[in-house]
Design a protein around this motif. Sequence first.
Motif, PDB file in Angstrom:
ATOM      1  N   ASP A 197       0.717  -1.135   0.020  1.00 34.47           N
ATOM      2  CA  ASP A 197      -0.048  -0.005  -0.140  1.00 34.47           C
ATOM      3  C   ASP A 197       0.791   1.158  -0.214  1.00 34.47           C
ATOM      4  N   PRO A 198       1.843   1.437  -0.791  1.00 35.42           N
ATOM      5  CA  PRO A 198       2.484   2.732  -0.990  1.00 35.42           C
ATOM      6  C   PRO A 198       1.440   3.999  -1.124  1.00 35.42           C
ATOM      7  N   GLY A 199       1.823   4.758  -0.265  1.00 33.34           N
ATOM      8  CA  GLY A 199       1.015   6.213  -0.407  1.00 33.34           C
ATOM      9  C   GLY A 199      -0.374   6.056   0.174  1.00 33.34           C
ATOM     10  N   LEU A 200      -0.715   5.260   0.783  1.00 30.98           N
ATOM     11  CA  LEU A 200      -2.170   4.966   1.128  1.00 30.98           C
ATOM     12  C   LEU A 200      -2.853   6.147   1.900  1.00 30.98           C
ATOM     13  N   LEU A 201      -1.794   6.326   3.119  1.00 34.89           N
ATOM     14  CA  LEU A 201      -2.632   7.645   3.885  1.00 34.89           C
ATOM     15  C   LEU A 201      -2.523   8.835   3.138  1.00 34.89           C
ATOM     16  N   ALA A 202      -1.536   9.092   2.312  1.00 36.97           N
ATOM     17  CA  ALA A 202      -1.458  10.296   1.474  1.00 36.97           C
ATOM     18  C   ALA A 202      -2.747  10.503   0.538  1.00 36.97           C
ATOM     19  N   LEU A 203      -2.994   9.207  -0.014  1.00 36.48           N
ATOM     20  CA  LEU A 203      -3.998   8.987  -0.949  1.00 36.48           C
ATOM     21  C   LEU A 203      -5.320   9.389  -0.285  1.00 36.48           C
ATOM     22  N   ARG A 204      -5.442   8.994   0.899  1.00 34.56           N
ATOM     23  CA  ARG A 204      -6.830   9.292   1.612  1.00 34.56           C
ATOM     24  C   ARG A 204      -6.632  10.776   2.027  1.00 34.56           C
ATOM     25  N   GLU A 205      -5.569  11.232   2.200  1.00 37.49           N
ATOM     26  CA  GLU A 205      -5.702  12.733   2.440  1.00 37.49           C
ATOM     27  C   GLU A 205      -6.100  13.599   1.371  1.00 37.49           C
ATOM     28  N   LEU A 206      -5.751  13.229   0.201  1.00 35.82           N
ATOM     29  CA  LEU A 206      -6.111  13.874  -1.188  1.00 35.82           C
ATOM     30  C   LEU A 206      -7.401  13.363  -1.661  1.00 35.82           C
ATOM     31  N   SER A 207      -7.882  12.425  -1.162  1.00 41.62           N
ATOM     32  CA  SER A 207      -9.134  11.738  -2.271  1.00 41.62           C
ATOM     33  C   SER A 207     -10.506  12.368  -1.606  1.00 41.62           C
ATOM     34  N   ARG A 208     -11.313  12.258  -2.438  1.00 47.61           N
ATOM     35  CA  ARG A 208     -12.549  12.896  -2.046  1.00 47.61           C
ATOM     36  C   ARG A 208     -13.520  11.685  -2.006  1.00 47.61           C
ATOM     37  N   VAL A 209     -13.029  10.521  -2.193  1.00 49.21           N
ATOM     38  CA  VAL A 209     -13.919   9.324  -2.255  1.00 49.21           C
ATOM     39  C   VAL A 209     -13.049   8.212  -1.431  1.00 49.21           C
ATOM     40  N   PRO A 210     -13.681   7.150  -0.789  1.00 55.07           N
ATOM     41  CA  PRO A 210     -12.995   6.013  -0.223  1.00 55.07           C
ATOM     42  C   PRO A 210     -11.540   5.586  -1.168  1.00 55.07           C
ATOM     43  N   VAL A 211     -10.626   5.481  -0.299  1.00 56.02           N
ATOM     44  CA  VAL A 211      -9.591   4.637  -0.855  1.00 56.02           C
ATOM     45  C   VAL A 211      -9.145   3.325  -0.122  1.00 56.02           C
ATOM     46  N   ILE A 212      -9.055   2.339  -0.648  1.00 56.00           N
ATOM     47  CA  ILE A 212      -8.847   0.857  -0.352  1.00 56.00           C
ATOM     48  C   ILE A 212      -7.450   0.376  -0.608  1.00 56.00           C
ATOM     49  N   GLY A 213      -6.740   0.122   0.433  1.00 59.06           N
ATOM     50  CA  GLY A 213      -5.269  -0.463   0.103  1.00 59.06           C
ATOM     51  C   GLY A 213      -5.461  -2.014  -0.046  1.00 59.06           C
ATOM     52  N   MET A 214      -4.807  -2.767  -0.887  1.00 61.40           N
ATOM     53  CA  MET A 214      -4.796  -4.185  -0.920  1.00 61.40           C
ATOM     54  C   MET A 214      -4.322  -4.899   0.451  1.00 61.40           C
ATOM     55  N   ALA A 215      -3.032  -4.392   0.838  1.00 63.54           N
ATOM     56  CA  ALA A 215      -2.407  -5.125   1.956  1.00 63.54           C
ATOM     57  C   ALA A 215      -3.339  -4.863   3.148  1.00 63.54           C
ATOM     58  N   GLU A 216      -3.932  -3.625   3.433  1.00 63.30           N
ATOM     59  CA  GLU A 216      -4.532  -3.355   4.551  1.00 63.30           C
ATOM     60  C   GLU A 216      -5.798  -4.143   4.703  1.00 63.30           C
ATOM     61  N   ALA A 217      -6.529  -4.251   3.510  1.00 62.71           N
ATOM     62  CA  ALA A 217      -7.913  -5.036   3.357  1.00 62.71           C
ATOM     63  C   ALA A 217      -7.624  -6.542   3.686  1.00 62.71           C
ATOM     64  N   ALA A 218      -6.465  -6.939   3.242  1.00 65.17           N
ATOM     65  CA  ALA A 218      -6.243  -8.420   3.370  1.00 65.17           C
ATOM     66  C   ALA A 218      -5.673  -8.625   4.716  1.00 65.17           C
ATOM     67  N   CYS A 219      -4.978  -7.861   5.186  1.00 64.75           N
ATOM     68  CA  CYS A 219      -4.707  -8.271   6.711  1.00 64.75           C
ATOM     69  C   CYS A 219      -5.726  -8.142   7.915  1.00 64.75           C
ATOM     70  N   HIS A 220      -6.890  -7.203   7.390  1.00 62.10           N
ATOM     71  CA  HIS A 220      -7.949  -7.022   8.393  1.00 62.10           C
ATOM     72  C   HIS A 220      -8.875  -8.264   8.242  1.00 62.10           C
ATOM     73  N   GLU A 221      -8.925  -8.579   6.873  1.00 55.60           N
ATOM     74  CA  GLU A 221      -9.721  -9.998   6.614  1.00 55.60           C
ATOM     75  C   GLU A 221      -9.229 -11.116   7.304  1.00 55.60           C
ATOM     76  N   ALA A 222      -8.048 -11.297   7.164  1.00 51.76           N
ATOM     77  CA  ALA A 222      -7.274 -12.464   8.007  1.00 51.76           C
ATOM     78  C   ALA A 222      -7.395 -12.282   9.363  1.00 51.76           C
ATOM     79  N   ALA A 223      -7.043 -11.055   9.954  1.00 50.44           N
ATOM     80  CA  ALA A 223      -6.993 -11.074  11.186  1.00 50.44           C
ATOM     81  C   ALA A 223      -8.460 -11.318  12.077  1.00 50.44           C
ATOM     82  N   ALA A 224      -9.326 -11.028  11.065  1.00 55.45           N
ATOM     83  CA  ALA A 224     -10.825 -11.376  11.584  1.00 55.45           C
ATOM     84  C   ALA A 224     -11.164 -12.783  11.854  1.00 55.45           C
ATOM     85  N   ALA A 225     -10.141 -13.575  11.312  1.00 56.56           N
ATOM     86  CA  ALA A 225     -10.361 -15.298  11.524  1.00 56.56           C
ATOM     87  C   ALA A 225      -9.319 -15.701  12.349  1.00 56.56           C
ATOM     88  N   GLY A 226      -8.504 -14.851  12.893  1.00 51.55           N
ATOM     89  CA  GLY A 226      -7.424 -15.366  13.981  1.00 51.55           C
ATOM     90  C   GLY A 226      -6.183 -15.081  13.623  1.00 51.55           C
TER      91      GLY A 226
END
Length: 239
Positions: free
Chosen positions: A78-107
């Motif tokens: 997710d290079p630049g993810l937080l900076a993208l969210r700072e400038l974006s006017r719509v939701p920004v999803i990072g591949m790694a962040e999404a995958a880690c949260h999904e995996a962590a929800a299962a243990g």
Amino acid sequence: MRILLINPNTSAHVTDLVADHVRRQLGGRAELRAVTGRFGARYIASRAAAAIAGHAALDALAEHGGACDAVYLACFGDPGLLALRELSRVPVIGMAEAACHEAAAAGRFGIVTGGAAWEGMLREFVAALGLSDALAALRTVAPSGGAIARDPDAALAILAEACRACAASGAETVILGGAGLAGLAARIAPQVPVPVICSVEAGTRAVLASGASASIRSRPDPVESVGLGPALAARLIDP
């Protein structure tokens, strides 16, 4: 829903690979526009390349993001993810962040990806998400994600072996991370004793779940710049 998919490295064949996989997953539920970084490394395999990719992602957002309802940063790490969210006017999803949260929800989970330099970078990334305690194992394989994308069949055995090693270390799920590894999780899953999560598919699920809601962000102060692409320079003045 209109999704802008940004591949912040300069490998158009990786953009095509991940975009084709995402479109199959979307099944007509959303319109996808995929763009490749205008400058930078062919594939990200160092901190320097990742830093440049963050700039390339911002450049792509400024150039192509005007008509989108969501942005998918399709690069594991997710290079630049937080900076993208700072400038974006719509939701920004990072591949790694999404995958880690999904995996962590299962243990407890493991991560397998290509390129040795990613181990330290991803451990820091997981720590920044507050998920270090949930990370059971992290394995990198010698071929980079770009090399795997060019010849996936040659990497299947080593990827499966690394996933099994994560499971042996206590992972209850394993993320197969990387845009260049799109579609390979399903191919190696029968050889792994725990579920294998495709990071590309996890990111797509998170984008669809985000809907077309407005981005919640603090509007940064305007700032002048020198040497940037015109669209990004304008966005910094009018964020």
